[in-house]
Design an enzyme around this catalytic site. Structure first.
Site, PDB file in Angstrom:
ATOM      1  N   SER A  87      -1.018  90.364 149.951  1.00 51.74           N
ATOM      2  CA  SER A  87       0.390  90.618 150.245  1.00 51.74           C
ATOM      3  C   SER A  87       0.467  91.464 151.508  1.00 51.74           C
ATOM      4  O   SER A  87      -0.373  92.341 151.733  1.00 51.74           O
ATOM      5  CB  SER A  87       1.028  91.359 149.069  1.00 51.74           C
ATOM      6  N   LYS A  97      -2.274  93.436 145.711  1.00 53.29           N
ATOM      7  CA  LYS A  97      -1.998  92.072 145.271  1.00 53.29           C
ATOM      8  C   LYS A  97      -3.106  91.078 145.602  1.00 53.29           C
ATOM      9  O   LYS A  97      -3.749  91.141 146.643  1.00 53.29           O
ATOM     10  CB  LYS A  97      -0.703  91.548 145.925  1.00 53.29           C
ATOM     11  N   HIS A 112       4.952  74.619 123.411  1.00 52.80           N
ATOM     12  CA  HIS A 112       6.118  75.485 123.695  1.00 52.80           C
ATOM     13  C   HIS A 112       5.679  76.803 124.327  1.00 52.80           C
ATOM     14  O   HIS A 112       6.369  77.815 124.201  1.00 52.80           O
ATOM     15  CB  HIS A 112       6.939  75.772 122.432  1.00 52.80           C
ATOM     16  N   GLU A 131       0.502  77.776 144.049  1.00 52.91           N
ATOM     17  CA  GLU A 131       1.970  77.718 144.149  1.00 52.91           C
ATOM     18  C   GLU A 131       2.415  76.629 145.122  1.00 52.91           C
ATOM     19  O   GLU A 131       3.391  75.910 144.877  1.00 52.91           O
ATOM     20  CB  GLU A 131       2.519  79.070 144.612  1.00 52.91           C
TER      21      GLU A 131
END
Ligand code: ARG
Length: 468
Positions: free
Chosen positions: A282, A288, A161, A295
């Protein structure tokens, strides 16, 4: 097109096809990838025609020479397509006829594009499916190798969980992903075995009145089986759907790994660090370091699932036997194979170079509550029924949290627990105690590692064996 720009099927139809018709029905842009496989299938076909006496030796030689030349032209990208070439199969037949003259016009004897296309696609799947399996094997190998490099004190919280559950060795965690890939490999191999059925000789749908020998073709191409039913041979795309399912499932596995890379490299977790070569920046935020590779591996699973469902939807309403709808099998298949191959290679590069922050993972895993199950199990060894032991330890956790008392103190004071119990709360104790087979501690993970290496060795041997 042949015969002054008319299609190969011009005999039946008087008018030339509308330009818009060709634009809508042509598939050359997609199926040109089948060129080498179409040549291979056609070579086997004309060898059979010669063997049964439908081509004389001179015709056979002329056609074989023309096919060899076509192969060279395709490989060297000098094959010139004619404006009316509808698909790669008609383009190749046109070129063979240009090169071999009258003998070329006999190439299609006893054959339909329906069995021809099915054969070329199965040959493509046999080769590219193996290349894909090699990619799966490559990523699994990276995961197993990385697991093998880790010491027994590299552990992280195991989650259920997404809440801390029990600590696990990082090697155990990496191997969990490797086992999923091991199953993908076996599924791929299984799907490829079912694709190895030679459909040539089915003709358009019903076989032929000519003395064809489909087993000759089958043997030439090294397929273990030939079709048993001509209707099935030209309409069966199960092998495409099966491969797409295996690809989609493997894509889902990569997506889950990608999701963990995203989580574990975030500042909040800080467990793993991407190598700069496998991270992106970025355009606006100078600080970043982004996990775009992970992804996209996650995102592309959506596309792979779409490819599978698209093909199933195409197939579901089709009456026997061939329908032009079946032409729609190739784009999703080619795209899915390319997409998965790309994601496997990218994640292999990422996982080979990602670094692990052992201290950060340990600190997160070393909560005293990590030993809660072990404490309950200690009570069990002292003949307390497990359900009662569970409630006792659960109460101690609640008190520690509500009253702000260190858990260790409460444990030491608890009748039936005491000093031995305190030792269970020491850092690393919980993971070291996971001794049962297949469990997350050093002993079973050592055994698991050698089992995983055995599997990779067996799979490697299959990759190196000849198909068929
Ligand atoms: N390009 C077509 C395909 O991939 C060729 C088959 C056409 N056959 C036919 N009977 N019209 O399916």
């Amino acid at each position: 097109m042949s015969d002054g720009g008319r299609p190969l099927w011009h005999g039946r139809l008087g008018d030339r096809p509308a330009p818009e018709l060709m634009g809508f029905t042509a598939s050359l842009g997609i199926d040109r990838r089948l060129g080498p496989d179409d040549v291979t299938g056609t070579e086997a076909h004309v060898d059979m025609l010669a063997a049964v006496g439908l081509l004389d030796p001179a015709e056979h030689r002329a056609v074989r020479d023309a096919l060899a030349q076509v192969r060279t032209e395709l490989e060297s990208h000098t094959f010139t397509f004619a404006p009316g070439d509808e698909d790669i199969h008609t383009a190749i037949e046109r070129r063979v006829t240009e090169l071999a003259g009258a003998a070329g016009a006999k190439v299609h004897t006893g054959r339909s594009r329906n069995d021809q296309v099915a054969l070329a696609l199965r040959l493509w799947v046999r080769r590219e499916g193996r290349a894909l399996a090699a990619g799966v094997h490559g990523l699994a190998t990276v995961l197993v190798d990385r697991a093998g490099e880790l010491d027994d004190d590299v552990y992280l919280p195991g989650y259920t969980h997404l809440q801390h559950a029990q600590p696990v060795l990082l090697a155990h965690h990496l191997l969990a992903h490797a086992w999923a890939l091991g199953r993908d490999f076996d599924r791929l191999r299984d799907a490829l075995a079912r694709a190895e059925v030679c459909p040539l000789g089915a003709g358009a749908l019903a076989g032929s009145s000519l003395p064809l020998d489909p087993d000759h073709v089958r043997r030439t191409l090294g397929f273990p089986l030939r079709f048993e039913n001509s209707l099935d041979a030209v309409s069966d795309r199960d092998f495409v759907a099966e491969l797409l399912f295996v690809i989609a499932l493997c894509g889902v596995h990569l997506s889950r790994l990608g999701e963990e890379v995203v989580l574990f490299t975030s500042e909040e977790f800080g467990f793993w660090r991407l190598d700069d070569a496998w991270a992106t920046g970025s355009s606006m935020l100078p600080q970043k370091k982004n996990p775009d590779v992970a992804e996209l591996a996650r995102g592309r699973a959506g596309r792979l699932i779409g490819r599978l469902t698209g093909v199933l939807a195409t197939l579901k309403g089709l009456p026997l036997a061939y329908n032009r709808d079946l032409q729609e099998d190739k784009e999703p298949l080619f795209d899915a194979v390319d997409t998965l191959a790309g994601a496997l290679a990218a994640l292999a590069g990422l996982m080979r170079t990602v670094s692990f922050d052992a201290e950060r993972m340990r600190a997160a895993a070393d909560s005293p509550f990590a030993a809660a199950t072990d404490l309950a199990e200690l009570l069990v060894t002292r003949v307390v029924p497990f359900r009662e032991a569970h409630a006792t330890v659960g109460n101690l956790v609640r008190q520690a949290l509500e009253r702000g008392i260190p858990f260790g103190e409460l444990v030491a004071a608890q009748p039936g627990l005491g000093d031995e119990a305190r030792s269970l709360l020491q850092p690393g104790a919980a993971v070291r105690r996971r001794r049962s087979p297949g469990g997350a501690g050093p002993q079973p993970v050592g055994a698991q590692l050698s089992a995983a290496r055995d599997l990779l060795r067996r799979q490697r041997a299959w990759l190196e064996s000849a198909p068929g």
